[in-house]
Design a protein around this motif. Structure first.
Motif, PDB file in Angstrom:
ATOM      1  N   THR A   6     -39.889  37.916 -10.063  1.00  0.00           N
ATOM      2  CA  THR A   6     -40.355  37.314 -11.313  1.00  0.00           C
ATOM      3  C   THR A   6     -39.177  36.781 -12.112  1.00  0.00           C
ATOM      4  O   THR A   6     -38.017  37.092 -11.836  1.00  0.00           O
ATOM      5  N   VAL A   7     -39.480  35.981 -13.128  1.00  0.00           N
ATOM      6  CA  VAL A   7     -38.450  35.358 -13.948  1.00  0.00           C
ATOM      7  C   VAL A   7     -38.895  35.406 -15.401  1.00  0.00           C
ATOM      8  O   VAL A   7     -40.091  35.490 -15.699  1.00  0.00           O
ATOM      9  N   GLU A   8     -37.926  35.329 -16.294  1.00  0.00           N
ATOM     10  CA  GLU A   8     -38.219  35.312 -17.723  1.00  0.00           C
ATOM     11  C   GLU A   8     -38.051  33.892 -18.265  1.00  0.00           C
ATOM     12  O   GLU A   8     -37.356  33.052 -17.677  1.00  0.00           O
ATOM     13  N   LEU A   9     -38.660  33.643 -19.413  1.00  0.00           N
ATOM     14  CA  LEU A   9     -38.653  32.310 -20.003  1.00  0.00           C
ATOM     15  C   LEU A   9     -37.236  31.829 -20.291  1.00  0.00           C
ATOM     16  O   LEU A   9     -36.929  30.639 -20.106  1.00  0.00           O
ATOM     17  N   ALA A  10     -36.361  32.709 -20.721  1.00  0.00           N
ATOM     18  CA  ALA A  10     -34.988  32.305 -21.050  1.00  0.00           C
ATOM     19  C   ALA A  10     -34.273  31.718 -19.838  1.00  0.00           C
ATOM     20  O   ALA A  10     -33.473  30.776 -19.970  1.00  0.00           O
ATOM     21  N   ASP A  11     -34.550  32.253 -18.662  1.00  0.00           N
ATOM     22  CA  ASP A  11     -33.905  31.726 -17.458  1.00  0.00           C
ATOM     23  C   ASP A  11     -34.500  30.383 -17.051  1.00  0.00           C
ATOM     24  O   ASP A  11     -33.783  29.490 -16.585  1.00  0.00           O
ATOM     25  N   LEU A  12     -35.816  30.223 -17.227  1.00  0.00           N
ATOM     26  CA  LEU A  12     -36.415  28.904 -16.989  1.00  0.00           C
ATOM     27  C   LEU A  12     -35.836  27.874 -17.955  1.00  0.00           C
ATOM     28  O   LEU A  12     -35.588  26.719 -17.574  1.00  0.00           O
ATOM     29  N   GLN A  13     -35.621  28.272 -19.200  1.00  0.00           N
ATOM     30  CA  GLN A  13     -35.032  27.362 -20.176  1.00  0.00           C
ATOM     31  C   GLN A  13     -33.630  26.945 -19.754  1.00  0.00           C
ATOM     32  O   GLN A  13     -33.248  25.771 -19.888  1.00  0.00           O
ATOM     33  N   ARG A  14     -32.885  27.888 -19.222  1.00  0.00           N
ATOM     34  CA  ARG A  14     -31.534  27.578 -18.741  1.00  0.00           C
ATOM     35  C   ARG A  14     -31.580  26.534 -17.621  1.00  0.00           C
ATOM     36  O   ARG A  14     -30.746  25.609 -17.575  1.00  0.00           O
ATOM     37  N   LEU A  15     -32.561  26.655 -16.733  1.00  0.00           N
ATOM     38  CA  LEU A  15     -32.689  25.690 -15.639  1.00  0.00           C
ATOM     39  C   LEU A  15     -33.121  24.322 -16.168  1.00  0.00           C
ATOM     40  O   LEU A  15     -32.611  23.284 -15.718  1.00  0.00           O
ATOM     41  N   VAL A  16     -34.044  24.306 -17.108  1.00  0.00           N
ATOM     42  CA  VAL A  16     -34.481  23.043 -17.701  1.00  0.00           C
ATOM     43  C   VAL A  16     -33.315  22.345 -18.399  1.00  0.00           C
ATOM     44  O   VAL A  16     -33.110  21.124 -18.236  1.00  0.00           O
ATOM     45  N   ASP A  17     -32.535  23.078 -19.171  1.00  0.00           N
ATOM     46  CA  ASP A  17     -31.374  22.485 -19.857  1.00  0.00           C
ATOM     47  C   ASP A  17     -30.410  21.876 -18.857  1.00  0.00           C
ATOM     48  O   ASP A  17     -29.889  20.767 -19.065  1.00  0.00           O
ATOM     49  N   TRP A  18     -30.188  22.588 -17.770  1.00  0.00           N
ATOM     50  CA  TRP A  18     -29.290  22.099 -16.716  1.00  0.00           C
ATOM     51  C   TRP A  18     -29.850  20.835 -16.066  1.00  0.00           C
ATOM     52  O   TRP A  18     -29.139  19.848 -15.876  1.00  0.00           O
ATOM     53  N   ILE A  36     -43.165  27.084 -17.128  1.00  0.00           N
ATOM     54  CA  ILE A  36     -41.978  26.275 -17.389  1.00  0.00           C
ATOM     55  C   ILE A  36     -42.255  25.263 -18.499  1.00  0.00           C
ATOM     56  O   ILE A  36     -41.329  24.797 -19.179  1.00  0.00           O
ATOM     57  N   MET A  37     -43.547  24.960 -18.741  1.00  0.00           N
ATOM     58  CA  MET A  37     -43.900  24.029 -19.803  1.00  0.00           C
ATOM     59  C   MET A  37     -43.609  24.597 -21.193  1.00  0.00           C
ATOM     60  O   MET A  37     -43.592  23.860 -22.178  1.00  0.00           O
ATOM     61  N   GLN A  38     -43.383  25.894 -21.292  1.00  0.00           N
ATOM     62  CA  GLN A  38     -43.014  26.501 -22.565  1.00  0.00           C
ATOM     63  C   GLN A  38     -41.570  26.197 -22.957  1.00  0.00           C
ATOM     64  O   GLN A  38     -41.189  26.421 -24.112  1.00  0.00           O
ATOM     65  N   CYS A  39     -40.783  25.714 -22.019  1.00  0.00           N
ATOM     66  CA  CYS A  39     -39.371  25.442 -22.294  1.00  0.00           C
ATOM     67  C   CYS A  39     -39.212  24.148 -23.086  1.00  0.00           C
ATOM     68  O   CYS A  39     -39.909  23.155 -22.831  1.00  0.00           O
ATOM     69  N   GLU A  40     -38.271  24.141 -24.000  1.00  0.00           N
ATOM     70  CA  GLU A  40     -37.945  22.922 -24.747  1.00  0.00           C
ATOM     71  C   GLU A  40     -37.409  21.861 -23.791  1.00  0.00           C
ATOM     72  O   GLU A  40     -36.502  22.120 -23.000  1.00  0.00           O
TER      73      GLU A  40
END
Length: 395
Positions: free
Chosen positions: A183-195, A222-226
């Motif tokens: 599993t993964v947390e939202l903060a890590d998905l956000q890190r991937l989106v930013d990258w 992942i849609m929750q990420c900015e």
């Protein structure tokens, strides 16, 4: 004759175990099948009733829309707002697909071509690895890890992209993950989106187990990420969330140009899911809000029965907090067997069928996968049989 696109496809190793299971049952043995992840729980009654009603209306027997009827896409938008707090435009950011496998496979056709590369996890659900190959592209397979920390996969993806040449165009991810249950947390998905936003990389997140979660934990979208809509699309399916596997109803949401490209391709390939099914799916999404949570509670109870029962047998495995599976490292006394031989041993000595980990990629050969597709009584029967049959665990 040489056949295109299937050259190089390995044998589907799950058929080996399935054949042994059939052979054992013909011999009169009671095999507990925890192999194929085929949901055994019924679809919502409201879906069945609405399907029957809609099928009697002959106007619904005509061609439908390949991107999904408007009210179905509106229901998906409502779901994402209700479940994730995410606003989606039903016209530009949502398309219906004939199951997640179809949606993913055809998406690879519009994102990749020969000479391109996609980063995919290993081990993995087979279509995540083979979808890019069917599009003529190559893959860079990155270990997904196991347990509750998917951040390691994010780290390895970034490292692999930075070191790779040519640079991969697509990154595939799927959390909670099948087969490893990582599993993964939202903060890590956000890190991937930013990258990804800095590098023009397309992210494809298969959220097949969005609602199958335990111990109070909730999987993020992942849609929750900015900024996610700039780089990412996500697949959401009714298969597991609503136990509607055979209905073949799923959706892709997110980045508008990617949704438009898939819409254009699908307009040449299909006319969408049978319209009564789309109508039934719409009503289900709008009115059966509690059904996914009801299913999740059942699967959590089954998970507990399996993990606790294996522990009593001397086989300690990770307790997953998502999916309908358990990913189990082969016990040390049997580690030399490999997953196909060990899965064969489980059928012959324990009357229990599981999936060999190698069927999900080379990184899975030290594991087998249990599917939580039997009730607690049958799972208890399986773990007791394993305790009797795996004699090396008792020494």
């Amino acid at each position: 004759m040489d056949f295109r696109r299937i050259q190089g496809l390995p044998p589907y190793v799950f058929t080996i175990i399935d054949g042994l299971k059939v052979e054992a049952r013909r011999a009169g043995r009671d095999v507990v099948d925890l192999g194929f992840g085929n949901p055994d729980l019924p679809s919502p009654q409201i879906a069945v009733d609405k399907l029957a009603e809609a099928a009697h209306n002959t106007r619904n027997h005509r061609y439908s829309s390949s991107r999904g009827i408007p009210k179905l896409r509106e229901a998906v938008a409502d779901l994402y707002m209700r479940r994730f707090g995410v606003t989606l435009d039903p016209e530009r950011e949502i398309i219906s697909t004939i199951g997640a496998k179809e949606g993913f496979s055809h998406l690879m056709w519009v994102l990749l071509q020969p000479g391109d590369t996609a980063i995919v996890p290993t081990p993995s659900y087979p279509i995540h690895i083979w979808g890019p190959y069917f599009a003529g592209a190559s893959t860079l397979q990155v270990p997904v890890g196991d347990g509750d920390d998917g951040s390691g996969y994010i780290d390895r993806v970034i490292e692999a992209w930075e070191l790779g040449a040519p640079k991969p165009r697509v990154v595939v991810l799927s959390f909670p993950h099948n087969p490893t249950t990582t599993t993964v947390e939202l903060a890590d998905l956000q890190r991937l989106v930013d990258w990804a936003r800095e590098r023009d990389v397309a992210l494809v997140h298969d959220l097949a187990y969005a609602d199958m979660c335990f111990d109070g934990w909730q999987p993020p979208s992942i849609m929750q990420c900015e900024g996610a809509k700039e780089v990412a699309v996500e697949l959401y399916s009714l298969t597991k969330s609503y136990s509607m596997a055979g209905w073949r109803v799923a959706f892709m949401v997110g980045r508008t140009d990617v949704i438009a490209a898939l819409t254009q391709l699908k307009s040449y390939l299909d006319y969408g899911t049978f319209q009564p099914i789309q109508i039934a799916a719409t009503v289900t999404l709008n009115e059966a809000h509690e059904y996914p949570a009801e299913l999740s509670r059942i699967y959590e109870s089954r998970r507990n029965a399996l993990v606790d029962g294996l522990s009593r047998a001397g086989w300690e495995i990770h307790r997953p907090r998502g999916t309908m599976f358990a990913w189990a490292r082969i016990p040390e006394p049997y580690a030399e067997m490999g997953s196909i031989e060990f899965a064969t041993h489980l059928i012959r000595e324990c009357d229990v069928a599981v999936s060999p980990g190698v069927g999900f990629g080379a990184g899975g050969d030290d594991f087998v996968r249990f599917a939580l597709i039997e009730n607690e009584h049958r799972i208890g029967q399986a773990t007791r049989s394993i305790k009797r049959g795996l004699t090396r665990l008792q020494g």
